[in-house]
Design an enzyme around this catalytic site. Structure first.
Site, short mmCIF file in Angstrom:
data_model
loop_
_atom_site.label_atom_id
_atom_site.label_comp_id
_atom_site.label_asym_id
_atom_site.label_seq_id
_atom_site.Cartn_x
_atom_site.Cartn_y
_atom_site.Cartn_z
N VAL A 79 -55.72 16.88 -48.43
CA VAL A 79 -55.63 17.40 -49.79
C VAL A 79 -56.78 18.39 -49.96
O VAL A 79 -57.90 18.14 -49.48
CB VAL A 79 -55.73 16.24 -50.82
CG1 VAL A 79 -55.95 16.77 -52.24
CG2 VAL A 79 -54.47 15.37 -50.76
N ARG A 85 -59.15 12.97 -55.35
CA ARG A 85 -59.30 11.87 -56.31
C ARG A 85 -58.50 12.12 -57.59
O ARG A 85 -58.91 11.73 -58.67
CB ARG A 85 -60.77 11.58 -56.64
CG ARG A 85 -61.61 11.14 -55.47
CD ARG A 85 -61.06 9.94 -54.72
NE ARG A 85 -61.11 8.66 -55.40
CZ ARG A 85 -62.12 7.81 -55.32
NH1 ARG A 85 -63.15 8.10 -54.57
NH2 ARG A 85 -62.07 6.65 -55.94
N ARG A 86 -57.38 12.79 -57.44
CA ARG A 86 -56.47 12.98 -58.59
C ARG A 86 -55.08 12.42 -58.27
O ARG A 86 -54.11 12.75 -58.95
CB ARG A 86 -56.34 14.46 -58.93
CG ARG A 86 -57.66 15.11 -59.26
CD ARG A 86 -57.45 16.55 -59.63
NE ARG A 86 -58.72 17.27 -59.70
CZ ARG A 86 -58.87 18.46 -60.21
NH1 ARG A 86 -57.83 19.10 -60.72
NH2 ARG A 86 -60.04 19.04 -60.23
N LEU A 88 -53.22 13.02 -55.56
CA LEU A 88 -52.29 13.85 -54.78
C LEU A 88 -52.01 13.23 -53.41
O LEU A 88 -50.86 13.22 -52.94
CB LEU A 88 -52.83 15.27 -54.60
CG LEU A 88 -53.12 16.09 -55.85
CD1 LEU A 88 -53.30 17.56 -55.50
CD2 LEU A 88 -52.02 15.95 -56.88
N ARG A 90 -52.08 10.10 -52.63
CA ARG A 90 -51.21 8.94 -52.83
C ARG A 90 -49.76 9.40 -53.04
O ARG A 90 -48.84 8.81 -52.49
CB ARG A 90 -51.69 8.13 -54.03
CG ARG A 90 -50.96 6.81 -54.19
CD ARG A 90 -51.29 6.12 -55.49
NE ARG A 90 -52.64 5.58 -55.52
CZ ARG A 90 -53.54 5.89 -56.43
NH1 ARG A 90 -53.26 6.74 -57.40
NH2 ARG A 90 -54.75 5.35 -56.40
N GLU A 111 -54.17 7.30 -37.41
CA GLU A 111 -55.52 7.21 -36.87
C GLU A 111 -56.44 8.15 -37.65
O GLU A 111 -56.01 9.19 -38.14
CB GLU A 111 -55.58 7.63 -35.39
CG GLU A 111 -54.94 6.65 -34.44
CD GLU A 111 -53.44 6.87 -34.33
OE1 GLU A 111 -53.00 7.99 -34.65
OE2 GLU A 111 -52.72 5.93 -33.97
N ASN A 116 -64.72 8.27 -40.87
CA ASN A 116 -64.03 8.80 -42.06
C ASN A 116 -63.77 7.67 -43.07
O ASN A 116 -62.65 7.16 -43.20
CB ASN A 116 -62.72 9.48 -41.64
CG ASN A 116 -62.11 10.31 -42.75
OD1 ASN A 116 -62.48 10.17 -43.92
ND2 ASN A 116 -61.15 11.16 -42.39
N TYR A 123 -56.33 4.79 -47.19
CA TYR A 123 -55.20 4.08 -46.59
C TYR A 123 -55.19 2.59 -46.99
O TYR A 123 -54.14 2.01 -47.19
CB TYR A 123 -55.20 4.25 -45.07
CG TYR A 123 -54.82 5.65 -44.64
CD1 TYR A 123 -53.55 6.16 -44.91
CD2 TYR A 123 -55.72 6.48 -43.99
CE1 TYR A 123 -53.20 7.43 -44.54
CE2 TYR A 123 -55.38 7.77 -43.61
CZ TYR A 123 -54.11 8.24 -43.88
OH TYR A 123 -53.76 9.51 -43.52
C1 LIG Z 1 -57.91 11.16 -47.50
C2 LIG Z 1 -57.40 12.16 -48.56
C3 LIG Z 1 -56.08 12.76 -48.08
C4 LIG Z 1 -57.19 11.41 -49.89
O1 LIG Z 1 -56.58 12.30 -50.81
P1 LIG Z 1 -56.81 12.19 -52.41
O2 LIG Z 1 -55.80 13.02 -53.07
O3 LIG Z 1 -58.24 12.47 -52.72
O4 LIG Z 1 -56.55 10.63 -52.64
P2 LIG Z 1 -56.05 9.95 -54.02
O5 LIG Z 1 -56.66 10.63 -55.18
O6 LIG Z 1 -54.57 9.86 -53.99
O7 LIG Z 1 -56.70 8.51 -53.86
C5 LIG Z 1 -55.96 7.30 -53.89
C6 LIG Z 1 -56.93 6.15 -53.73
O8 LIG Z 1 -57.52 6.19 -52.42
C7 LIG Z 1 -58.89 5.74 -52.50
N1 LIG Z 1 -59.77 6.86 -52.15
C8 LIG Z 1 -59.42 8.17 -51.98
N2 LIG Z 1 -60.51 8.90 -51.64
C9 LIG Z 1 -61.55 8.04 -51.62
C10 LIG Z 1 -62.94 8.20 -51.35
N3 LIG Z 1 -63.48 9.41 -51.04
N4 LIG Z 1 -63.74 7.12 -51.39
C11 LIG Z 1 -63.24 5.90 -51.71
N5 LIG Z 1 -61.93 5.66 -51.98
C12 LIG Z 1 -61.10 6.74 -51.92
C13 LIG Z 1 -59.11 5.29 -53.94
O9 LIG Z 1 -58.75 3.93 -54.02
C14 LIG Z 1 -58.11 6.17 -54.68
O10 LIG Z 1 -57.73 5.66 -55.93
P3 LIG Z 1 -58.68 5.94 -57.23
O11 LIG Z 1 -59.02 7.39 -57.22
O12 LIG Z 1 -57.79 5.54 -58.36
O13 LIG Z 1 -59.89 5.07 -57.05
C15 LIG Z 1 -58.46 13.29 -48.80
O14 LIG Z 1 -59.72 12.69 -49.01
C16 LIG Z 1 -58.59 14.29 -47.66
O15 LIG Z 1 -57.85 15.27 -47.59
N6 LIG Z 1 -59.55 14.08 -46.75
C17 LIG Z 1 -59.78 15.01 -45.64
C18 LIG Z 1 -58.70 14.91 -44.59
C19 LIG Z 1 -58.55 13.50 -44.06
O16 LIG Z 1 -59.52 12.77 -43.89
N7 LIG Z 1 -57.30 13.09 -43.78
C20 LIG Z 1 -56.99 11.74 -43.34
C21 LIG Z 1 -57.07 11.57 -41.88
S1 LIG Z 1 -55.71 12.40 -41.07
#
Ligand SMILES: CC(C)(COP(=O)(O)OP(=O)(O)OC[C@H]1O[C@@H](n2cnc3c(N)ncnc32)[C@H](O)[C@@H]1OP(=O)(O)O)[C@@H](O)C(=O)NCCC(=O)NCCS
Length: 173
Positions: A79, A85-86, A88, A90, A111, A116, A123
């Site tokens: 994302v 943390r909005r 997306l 999910r 993986e 990370n 997840y």
């Molecule tokens: C992992 C990733 C895809 C999460 O996307 P996101 O849109 O920020 O996640 P969401 O807002 O849908 O979060 C859903 C839930 O996940 C958890 N979560 C997400 N990011 C988190 C963080 N940085 N720390 C702790 N919990 C986290 C929380 O429980 C969150 O719910 P909440 O915001 O109501 O507390 C994003 O951080 C990202 O793109 N990271 C870089 C790429 C990556 O690591 N990809 C995964 C490996 S392939």
């Protein structure tokens, strides 16, 4: 950046460059750039790979998942850093999971680097569980944590094969 009224859609070949750039900048940092546009295009054209994105003209996030008969492998997910943390991420994964359930997938595997912690927490929040560390998974230089989400019982559980009694030597217990 304002919160988008985000819509999930299937990725098109017009999204390949944006997906590749996001992979380079947010997933593959420090590991080289393996998901270049041609590799992304192969995934987008693969009938066994589901590629969904969020965002209309600009890709705000994407998810690429390979589907087998019973196992799906979430290969890439990201994302835009300004939109995290909005919800997306999910939305992207939940959309893919609806497809996985419909397709009869039993388990979804993913993986991530062991360092990370954000991805691990993400997840976990979706029900994935730790399934072990894979040493050297990332080009031999970094280990991965594997996580698995069970959607249903496997039809073909792993069985420990045993030879029929008639094959056994008298000394075998
Ligand atoms: C992992 C990733 C895809 C999460 O996307 P996101 O849109 O920020 O996640 P969401 O807002 O849908 O979060 C859903 C839930 O996940 C958890 N979560 C997400 N990011 C988190 C963080 N940085 N720390 C702790 N919990 C986290 C929380 O429980 C969150 O719910 P909440 O915001 O109501 O507390 C994003 O951080 C990202 O793109 N990271 C870089 C790429 C990556 O690591 N990809 C995964 C490996 S392939």
């Amino acid at each position: 950046m304002s919160t988008p009224a985000a819509q999930i859609r299937l990725a098109t070949i017009a999204d390949a460059n944006a997906i590749a750039r996001m992979s380079r900048d947010t997933i593959e940092t420090g590991l080289g750039w393996s998901w270049r546009p041609p590799r992304v295009l192969v995934s987008l054209r693969d009938p066994n790979t589901l590629s969904n994105v969020i965002g209309d003209n600009r890709v705000q996030g994407f998810c690429i998942t390979q589907f087998g008969d019973e196992i799906a492998h979430l290969s890439l997910l990201a994302v835009d850093a300004r939109l995290r943390r909005r919800g997306l991420g999910r939305k992207l994964v939940s959309w893919m999971l609806v497809c996985a359930r419909t397709a009869g997938i039993a388990t979804v595997h993913v993986e991530m680097r062991t360092t990370n912690l954000a991805a691990r927490a993400f997840y976990r929040s979706l029900g994935f569980e730790d399934a072990g560390v894979v040493a050297g998974y990332y080009r031999g230089v970094e280990s991965a944590l594997r996580m698995v989400l069970s959607l249903r019982a496997r039809d073909y559980p792993e069985v420990i094969w045993e030879p029929p009694l008639a094959w056994r030597r008298p000394t075998d217990s």
